[in-house]
Design a protein around this motif. Sequence first.
Motif, mmCIF file in Angstrom:
data_model
loop_
_atom_site.group_PDB
_atom_site.id
_atom_site.type_symbol
_atom_site.label_atom_id
_atom_site.label_comp_id
_atom_site.label_asym_id
_atom_site.label_seq_id
_atom_site.Cartn_x
_atom_site.Cartn_y
_atom_site.Cartn_z
ATOM 1 N N PRO A 20 -77.511 0.705 75.484
ATOM 2 C CA PRO A 20 -78.552 0.016 74.705
ATOM 3 C C PRO A 20 -79.091 -1.229 75.420
ATOM 4 C CG PRO A 20 -76.650 0.503 73.333
ATOM 5 C CD PRO A 20 -76.242 0.790 74.744
ATOM 6 N N ARG A 21 -78.291 -1.837 76.263
ATOM 7 C CA ARG A 21 -78.762 -3.001 77.013
ATOM 8 C C ARG A 21 -79.721 -2.579 78.123
ATOM 9 N NH1 ARG A 21 -72.796 -5.817 77.890
ATOM 10 N NH2 ARG A 21 -72.897 -7.249 76.130
ATOM 11 N N GLN A 22 -79.425 -1.428 78.719
ATOM 12 C CA GLN A 22 -80.110 -1.043 79.941
ATOM 13 C C GLN A 22 -81.399 -0.265 79.705
ATOM 14 O OE1 GLN A 22 -80.509 1.991 81.792
ATOM 15 N NE2 GLN A 22 -79.611 1.704 83.806
ATOM 16 N N LEU A 23 -81.369 0.715 78.777
ATOM 17 C CA LEU A 23 -82.490 1.661 78.664
ATOM 18 C C LEU A 23 -83.849 0.990 78.456
ATOM 19 C CD1 LEU A 23 -80.783 4.636 76.787
ATOM 20 C CD2 LEU A 23 -81.420 4.457 79.206
ATOM 21 N N PRO A 24 -83.999 0.068 77.473
ATOM 22 C CA PRO A 24 -85.330 -0.515 77.286
ATOM 23 C C PRO A 24 -85.801 -1.286 78.517
ATOM 24 C CG PRO A 24 -83.938 -0.976 75.401
ATOM 25 C CD PRO A 24 -83.043 -0.433 76.467
ATOM 26 N N LEU A 25 -84.895 -2.030 79.139
ATOM 27 C CA LEU A 25 -85.285 -2.837 80.303
ATOM 28 C C LEU A 25 -85.803 -1.962 81.437
ATOM 29 C CD1 LEU A 25 -82.812 -5.771 81.001
ATOM 30 C CD2 LEU A 25 -85.265 -5.789 81.262
ATOM 31 N N VAL A 26 -85.147 -0.830 81.653
ATOM 32 C CA VAL A 26 -85.537 0.035 82.763
ATOM 33 C C VAL A 26 -86.720 0.921 82.381
ATOM 34 C CG1 VAL A 26 -84.760 1.932 84.228
ATOM 35 C CG2 VAL A 26 -83.255 -0.014 83.817
ATOM 36 N N LEU A 27 -86.719 1.442 81.134
ATOM 37 C CA LEU A 27 -87.752 2.419 80.757
ATOM 38 C C LEU A 27 -89.091 1.783 80.406
ATOM 39 C CD1 LEU A 27 -85.680 4.992 78.668
ATOM 40 C CD2 LEU A 27 -86.339 5.067 81.073
ATOM 41 N N ALA B 106 -81.385 -2.945 86.039
ATOM 42 C CA ALA B 106 -80.115 -2.361 85.628
ATOM 43 C C ALA B 106 -78.984 -3.389 85.735
ATOM 44 C CB ALA B 106 -79.801 -1.131 86.477
ATOM 45 N N VAL B 107 -79.067 -4.259 86.749
ATOM 46 C CA VAL B 107 -78.050 -5.309 86.912
ATOM 47 C C VAL B 107 -78.207 -6.365 85.821
ATOM 48 C CG1 VAL B 107 -77.232 -7.170 88.399
ATOM 49 C CG2 VAL B 107 -77.794 -4.941 89.390
ATOM 50 N N LEU B 108 -79.451 -6.816 85.602
ATOM 51 C CA LEU B 108 -79.690 -7.858 84.603
ATOM 52 C C LEU B 108 -79.300 -7.370 83.203
ATOM 53 C CD1 LEU B 108 -83.118 -9.341 85.778
ATOM 54 C CD2 LEU B 108 -80.810 -10.163 86.275
ATOM 55 N N ALA B 109 -79.491 -6.063 82.953
ATOM 56 C CA ALA B 109 -79.217 -5.512 81.624
ATOM 57 C C ALA B 109 -77.756 -5.697 81.234
ATOM 58 C CB ALA B 109 -79.575 -4.029 81.596
ATOM 59 N N PHE B 110 -76.854 -5.641 82.216
ATOM 60 C CA PHE B 110 -75.423 -5.748 81.912
ATOM 61 C C PHE B 110 -75.103 -7.068 81.204
ATOM 62 C CE2 PHE B 110 -71.078 -7.056 83.012
ATOM 63 C CZ PHE B 110 -70.388 -6.002 82.424
ATOM 64 N N GLY B 111 -75.877 -8.110 81.518
ATOM 65 C CA GLY B 111 -75.565 -9.439 80.968
ATOM 66 C C GLY B 111 -76.259 -9.765 79.662
ATOM 67 N N ILE B 112 -76.957 -8.801 79.060
ATOM 68 C CA ILE B 112 -77.643 -9.107 77.793
ATOM 69 C C ILE B 112 -76.637 -9.193 76.660
ATOM 70 C CG2 ILE B 112 -79.282 -8.274 76.064
ATOM 71 C CD1 ILE B 112 -80.970 -7.164 78.255
ATOM 72 N N THR B 113 -76.509 -10.373 76.099
ATOM 73 C CA THR B 113 -75.693 -10.567 74.901
ATOM 74 C C THR B 113 -76.588 -11.272 73.886
ATOM 75 O OG1 THR B 113 -74.955 -12.756 75.576
ATOM 76 C CG2 THR B 113 -73.607 -10.898 76.306
ATOM 77 N N ASP B 114 -76.107 -11.434 72.657
ATOM 78 C CA ASP B 114 -76.899 -12.170 71.658
ATOM 79 C C ASP B 114 -77.314 -13.516 72.230
ATOM 80 O OD1 ASP B 114 -76.306 -10.098 69.985
ATOM 81 O OD2 ASP B 114 -74.736 -11.161 68.902
ATOM 82 N N GLU B 115 -76.382 -14.150 72.944
ATOM 83 C CA GLU B 115 -76.586 -15.532 73.366
ATOM 84 C C GLU B 115 -77.518 -15.632 74.575
ATOM 85 O OE1 GLU B 115 -73.601 -14.089 72.748
ATOM 86 O OE2 GLU B 115 -73.286 -14.994 70.771
ATOM 87 N N THR B 116 -77.259 -14.812 75.620
ATOM 88 C CA THR B 116 -78.157 -14.880 76.780
ATOM 89 C C THR B 116 -79.556 -14.431 76.377
ATOM 90 O OG1 THR B 116 -77.502 -12.658 77.491
ATOM 91 C CG2 THR B 116 -76.332 -14.502 78.487
ATOM 92 N N PHE B 117 -79.629 -13.451 75.473
ATOM 93 C CA PHE B 117 -80.934 -12.987 74.996
ATOM 94 C C PHE B 117 -81.726 -14.125 74.356
ATOM 95 C CE2 PHE B 117 -82.994 -11.959 70.935
ATOM 96 C CZ PHE B 117 -84.158 -11.369 71.416
ATOM 97 N N THR B 118 -81.069 -14.853 73.442
ATOM 98 C CA THR B 118 -81.825 -15.874 72.717
ATOM 99 C C THR B 118 -82.307 -16.969 73.667
ATOM 100 O OG1 THR B 118 -79.732 -16.888 72.106
ATOM 101 C CG2 THR B 118 -80.770 -15.483 70.469
ATOM 102 N N ILE B 119 -81.458 -17.363 74.617
ATOM 103 C CA ILE B 119 -81.888 -18.390 75.579
ATOM 104 C C ILE B 119 -83.071 -17.880 76.396
ATOM 105 C CG2 ILE B 119 -81.242 -19.674 77.654
ATOM 106 C CD1 ILE B 119 -79.622 -20.942 75.718
ATOM 107 N N ALA B 120 -82.955 -16.655 76.925
ATOM 108 C CA ALA B 120 -84.017 -16.113 77.778
ATOM 109 C C ALA B 120 -85.299 -15.885 76.980
ATOM 110 C CB ALA B 120 -83.549 -14.806 78.426
ATOM 111 N N ALA B 121 -85.160 -15.356 75.776
ATOM 112 C CA ALA B 121 -86.348 -14.983 74.995
ATOM 113 C C ALA B 121 -87.155 -16.205 74.572
ATOM 114 C CB ALA B 121 -85.938 -14.172 73.765
#
Lengths: 105, 236
Positions: A20-27, B106-121
């Motif tokens: 769920p973290r990866q798919l939207p970012l890549v797609l 794909a690398v950046l996606a691994f680090g998406i959490t509630d917290e990193t998301f809110t800061i980045a967004a």
Amino acid sequence: MELLEIFVLIGGMAIVTYLPRQLPLVLLQNLKLSPALVRFMKFIPYAALAALIFPGVLSSTGARQEAAVAGTMIAVLLAYFELNLLLVVTGGIAGALLVILRFAY
Amino acid sequence: MNSKLNRTHFVEGLTAGIPIALGYIPIAVTFGLLARSADLPFYIPALMSFFVFAGASQFIGVNLLSLGVSHGEIILTTFILNLRHFLMSAAISQKIPESVSKAWRAVLAFGITDETFTIAALRQEESLSRYFVLGLNTIAFAAWNAGTWIGLFFSSGLPAVLQSSMGIALYAMFIGLLIPSCKQSRSALVVALLAASIHSLIRWLPVTASISGGWGIIFATLISAGIGAYLFTEEN
């Protein structure tokens, strides 16, 4: 517990967390969204933040709900004056800590 | 020259993530302690923090493991709990320049959490440097893993009083991010109030109280962002 079973479990948890973290970012890389969908996306952070805060914050200090309320009030106040995020966080912690200490004696 | 700029963005990301680190460490210490008290071998929580990197799921995972719940069920619970990151990742993808490669994404996606998301967004910039996001993710990941190891090997951890008051840290960070945005934009305020109300209703109404934490956040976010997109057709 078999070692292999444990690795399969952790691997499984890792995959269902990562997808769920990866798919939207890549797609969504080359996808043009309609204006309505762009507006929707713009509101996601505010909606998600508010849903993450409330009502979860009320139980953030364990059984001490009054500590959570005090910490929240201080954080809201500091945030309203747009102080540095680190100050808002330490203020919130300090508020909760003071109430817990006050009730401990 | 360019690499110097990248380094600047990376350091900016690290700095922006300090409040996250402050909030993560006590939680991760608690996670390590909990795993130890459940008599699990140390490599299970250590590997979880490294490969799964998702707070609530790890707590629930360790808890269910010690209760002997089937592994399939643990994985399913983890999936439901983290499905909300689908929305967050979609929102973040709007702020990552199109030129950033799929491998980087794909690398950046691994680090998406509630917290990193809110800061980045909620950064002011229209588009984010990938190095900024990398820095943000790195400090969050490092703090989470360091905290886990502290909990595993220094069993006493933080004093209990401090630990329970630090439970509010990440919420205070969310508040610090949300309130300034709500002062600037009435539509953000309306959407935020809607989301908090809908989430409270889901949690407190007996009919919906059994909905899992993950779905509760997803529903509240989807409904209120949808209403916002419908009501506010132009920026204000």
